[in-house]
Design a protein around this motif. Structure first.
Motif, PDB file in Angstrom:
ATOM      1  N   UNK A 220       0.805  -1.208   0.025  1.00  0.00           N
ATOM      2  CA  UNK A 220       0.140   0.041   0.119  1.00  0.00           C
ATOM      3  C   UNK A 220       0.974   1.249   0.114  1.00  0.00           C
ATOM      4  N   UNK A 221       0.644   2.090  -0.744  1.00  0.00           N
ATOM      5  CA  UNK A 221       1.696   3.850  -0.731  1.00  0.00           C
ATOM      6  C   UNK A 221       1.414   4.302  -0.091  1.00  0.00           C
ATOM      7  N   UNK A 222       2.323   5.193   0.483  1.00  0.00           N
ATOM      8  CA  UNK A 222       2.085   6.533   1.518  1.00  0.00           C
ATOM      9  C   UNK A 222       2.954   7.283   0.791  1.00  0.00           C
ATOM     10  N   UNK A 223       2.489   8.421   0.301  1.00  0.00           N
ATOM     11  CA  UNK A 223       2.814   9.757  -0.061  1.00  0.00           C
ATOM     12  C   UNK A 223       3.052  10.632   0.846  1.00  0.00           C
ATOM     13  N   UNK A 224       4.088  11.362   0.518  1.00  0.00           N
ATOM     14  CA  UNK A 224       4.250  12.818   1.180  1.00  0.00           C
ATOM     15  C   UNK A 224       3.321  13.715   1.144  1.00  0.00           C
ATOM     16  N   UNK A 225       2.512  14.508   1.812  1.00  0.00           N
ATOM     17  CA  UNK A 225       1.791  15.146   1.379  1.00  0.00           C
ATOM     18  C   UNK A 225       0.720  15.999   2.437  1.00  0.00           C
ATOM     19  N   UNK A 226       1.205  17.749   1.971  1.00  0.00           N
ATOM     20  CA  UNK A 226       1.096  17.851   0.279  1.00  0.00           C
ATOM     21  C   UNK A 226       2.322  17.677   1.125  1.00  0.00           C
ATOM     22  N   UNK A 227       3.718  18.129   1.906  1.00  0.00           N
ATOM     23  CA  UNK A 227       4.571  17.741   2.487  1.00  0.00           C
ATOM     24  C   UNK A 227       5.509  16.872   2.944  1.00  0.00           C
ATOM     25  N   UNK A 228       6.431  16.388   3.109  1.00  0.00           N
ATOM     26  CA  UNK A 228       7.021  15.711   4.042  1.00  0.00           C
ATOM     27  C   UNK A 228       7.420  16.665   5.706  1.00  0.00           C
ATOM     28  N   UNK A 229       6.902  16.380   6.692  1.00  0.00           N
ATOM     29  CA  UNK A 229       7.125  15.091   7.158  1.00  0.00           C
ATOM     30  C   UNK A 229       5.292  14.662   7.216  1.00  0.00           C
ATOM     31  N   UNK A 230       4.112  14.984   6.446  1.00  0.00           N
ATOM     32  CA  UNK A 230       2.436  14.990   6.086  1.00  0.00           C
ATOM     33  C   UNK A 230       2.504  14.247   5.325  1.00  0.00           C
ATOM     34  N   UNK A 231       1.866  13.198   5.071  1.00  0.00           N
ATOM     35  CA  UNK A 231       1.593  11.992   4.509  1.00  0.00           C
ATOM     36  C   UNK A 231       0.449  11.835   3.845  1.00  0.00           C
ATOM     37  N   UNK A 232       0.255  11.399   3.528  1.00  0.00           N
ATOM     38  CA  UNK A 232      -1.457   9.959   3.056  1.00  0.00           C
ATOM     39  C   UNK A 232      -1.117   9.124   2.316  1.00  0.00           C
ATOM     40  N   UNK A 233      -1.665   7.677   2.867  1.00  0.00           N
ATOM     41  CA  UNK A 233      -1.987   6.506   3.122  1.00  0.00           C
ATOM     42  C   UNK A 233      -3.477   6.387   1.448  1.00  0.00           C
ATOM     43  N   UNK A 234      -2.769   5.449   0.825  1.00  0.00           N
ATOM     44  CA  UNK A 234      -3.938   5.933  -0.671  1.00  0.00           C
ATOM     45  C   UNK A 234      -4.327   3.738  -0.616  1.00  0.00           C
ATOM     46  N   UNK A 235      -5.661   3.388  -0.739  1.00  0.00           N
ATOM     47  CA  UNK A 235      -5.991   1.910  -0.864  1.00  0.00           C
ATOM     48  C   UNK A 235      -6.417   2.127  -2.339  1.00  0.00           C
ATOM     49  N   UNK A 236      -6.289   0.639  -3.113  1.00  0.00           N
ATOM     50  CA  UNK A 236      -7.185   0.311  -4.297  1.00  0.00           C
ATOM     51  C   UNK A 236      -8.032  -0.835  -3.488  1.00  0.00           C
ATOM     52  N   UNK A 237      -9.403  -0.849  -5.189  1.00  0.00           N
ATOM     53  CA  UNK A 237     -10.194  -1.844  -4.508  1.00  0.00           C
ATOM     54  C   UNK A 237     -10.356  -2.582  -5.772  1.00  0.00           C
ATOM     55  N   UNK A 238     -10.171  -3.185  -6.170  1.00  0.00           N
ATOM     56  CA  UNK A 238     -10.085  -4.489  -7.609  1.00  0.00           C
ATOM     57  C   UNK A 238     -10.667  -5.904  -6.992  1.00  0.00           C
ATOM     58  N   UNK A 239     -11.263  -6.597  -8.107  1.00  0.00           N
ATOM     59  CA  UNK A 239     -11.997  -7.389  -8.017  1.00  0.00           C
ATOM     60  C   UNK A 239     -11.614  -9.095  -7.228  1.00  0.00           C
ATOM     61  N   UNK A 240      -9.556  -9.076  -7.398  1.00  0.00           N
ATOM     62  CA  UNK A 240      -9.200  -9.914  -6.511  1.00  0.00           C
ATOM     63  C   UNK A 240      -9.658  -9.238  -4.918  1.00  0.00           C
TER      64      UNK A 240
END
Ligand SMILES: Cc1ncc(COP(=O)(O)O)c(C=O)c1O
Length: 390
Positions: free
Chosen positions: A350-370
């Motif tokens: 699962x990816x974690x991106x610095x946002x809007x800049x480090x050290x703040x960050x976002x974690x992004x989830x996806x959902x696919x058929x599996x």
């Protein structure tokens, strides 16, 4: 039911970055590669173009485009670069090229490089995240448009913040002289895409993300007035000589950009069919199920993190981002330490991106058929421990 080659020991919550391809589609790719290697000349000069035309018309039908305006490219980054190269002659020093603060970094870099070459200015519309609704995006973008605006690059679905941008409203509000390039990298297969109805000058997107085609399959659609002057980022035979079997000068620019492994794009029709038959209800049912699952996964995260939803569910397709507590110690690695811990200790991608800049960050989830809801429960368990939640 599509089956996948994904490692069962891993929880794959990052379809968004590089997609995944069903076994049946990979089998076709292997078969095509065997044909290519059994007689490379026959494959390249006789089989390739007719097979490409079949995929072009199937894909064009799927995204609401006319096949005359659609070409294959290896990825959305290449599509964006091709458009920027194609419009350079139309740009004048002092013109403004608009991106947003949520534009995908590689594509923003491409615009920055074009601005530097042409004497144009890069203008960044500051789009907030969390956001309260689509109007936040529309207002931010239209707020930076001036009479010098020549081109606007809009992500259909953003990468780090994972929201569907209201591109229809933004395009409708712009003067028709402004060239709009839509980067739809994530859109086809995640949400309904009707390219021709949008009113954009250019639309590029990946097939290797949510259409589940093999890696290296993407497309670029160009509106009629811009087709004759369009060139691929890699200029090849089509620039002067045409290409055997290509129906037009525009197609010839892109149908052959040098020798490569074309099998990914030749599998696009098969991936449309395989995922389209995966559920009764076809693609609409797949997209709806993925949306429902990502919203359910996001709800679990929101509860565990004790936060408000950072964007309305109506702005989500099948990816979703949530803010997570800041990185305690800034690291030199390109991977956020949380991504690494989830990968190494919990076998969760699962990816974690610095946002809007480090050290703040976002974690992004996806959902696919599996994916299953339990995957997100496992993520919450892991985050509860890694972030000392609760
Ligand atoms: C919005 C957006 N644009 C462009 C890209 C680049 O895709 P590719 O690496 O296939 O060119 C991505 C990849 O995630 C993306 O999210």
């Amino acid at each position: 039911m599509a089956t996948w080659n994904l490692d069962p020991a891993v929880i794959h919550l990052n379809h968004g970055s590089f997609g995944a391809t069903p076994v049946e589609v990979l089998a076709l790719q292997s078969e095509l590669r065997a044909q290519m290697e059994s007689n490379p000349v026959r494959f390249m000069l006789r089989q390739y173009q007719p097979a490409l035309e079949t995929c072009r018309s199937e894909l064009a039908g799927f995204v609401g485009a006319d096949p005359d305006g659609l070409v294959f490219v290896p990825n959305a980054t290449y599509g964006v670069n091709s458009v920027l190269r194609s419009v350079e002659d139309r740009l004048r020093p002092g013109d403004e090229l608009v991106v947003t603060s949520q534009t995908y970094n590689a594509c923003r870099n491409a615009v920055t490089a074009t601005a530097a070459r042409t004497g144009c200015s890069l203008v960044v519309a500051d789009v907030p995240f969390p956001l309260s609704g689509p109007a936040d995006v529309t207002e931010a973008v239209l707020g930076v448009v001036t009479p010098r605006t020549a081109l606007v690059l809009l992500d259909h679905v953003t990468s780090p913040t994972a929201v569907i941008n209201p591109i229809e409203e933004i395009i409708a509000a712009l003067d028709p002289s402004v060239m709009v390039l839509v980067d739809g990298a994530h859109a086809p297969g995640m949400i309904d895409v009707d390219v021709a109805a949008l009113g954009a000058a250019f639309y590029t997107a990946n097939c290797h993300k949510w259409l589940c085609s093999p890696k290296g399959a993407a497309f670029l659609w160009v509106a009629e007035p811009y087709r004759d002057s369009a060139v691929a980022a890699s200029v090849s035979h089509g620039y002067n000589d045409g290409w055997p079997g290509s129906g037009s000068r525009f197609h010839a620019q892109f149908d052959w950009t040098g020798t490569d492994d074309a099998t990914a794009r030749l599998c696009v029709a098969r991936s449309l069919a395989v995922i389209g038959q995966h559920r009764s209800g076809g693609w609409a049912a797949v997209q709806a199920a993925n949306h429902e699952l990502v919203c359910a996964g996001r709800d679990l995260l929101i509860a565990a993190l004790s936060i408000d939803a950072p964007a309305p569910a109506e702005m989500l397709g099948s990816i979703a981002a949530v803010p997570v507590p800041p990185e305690p110690q800034p690291s030199e690695s390109i991977f956020d330490p949380l991504t690494t811990a989830l990968h190494e200790r919990w076998s969760i991608e699962v990816p974690v991106f610095a946002w809007p800049q480090s050290p703040q960050r976002l974690l992004r989830i996806s959902a696919q058929q599996y994916n299953r809801l339990d995957d997100y429960h496992r993520l919450v368990d892991a985050l509860t421990e890694e972030l000392a939640l609760g």
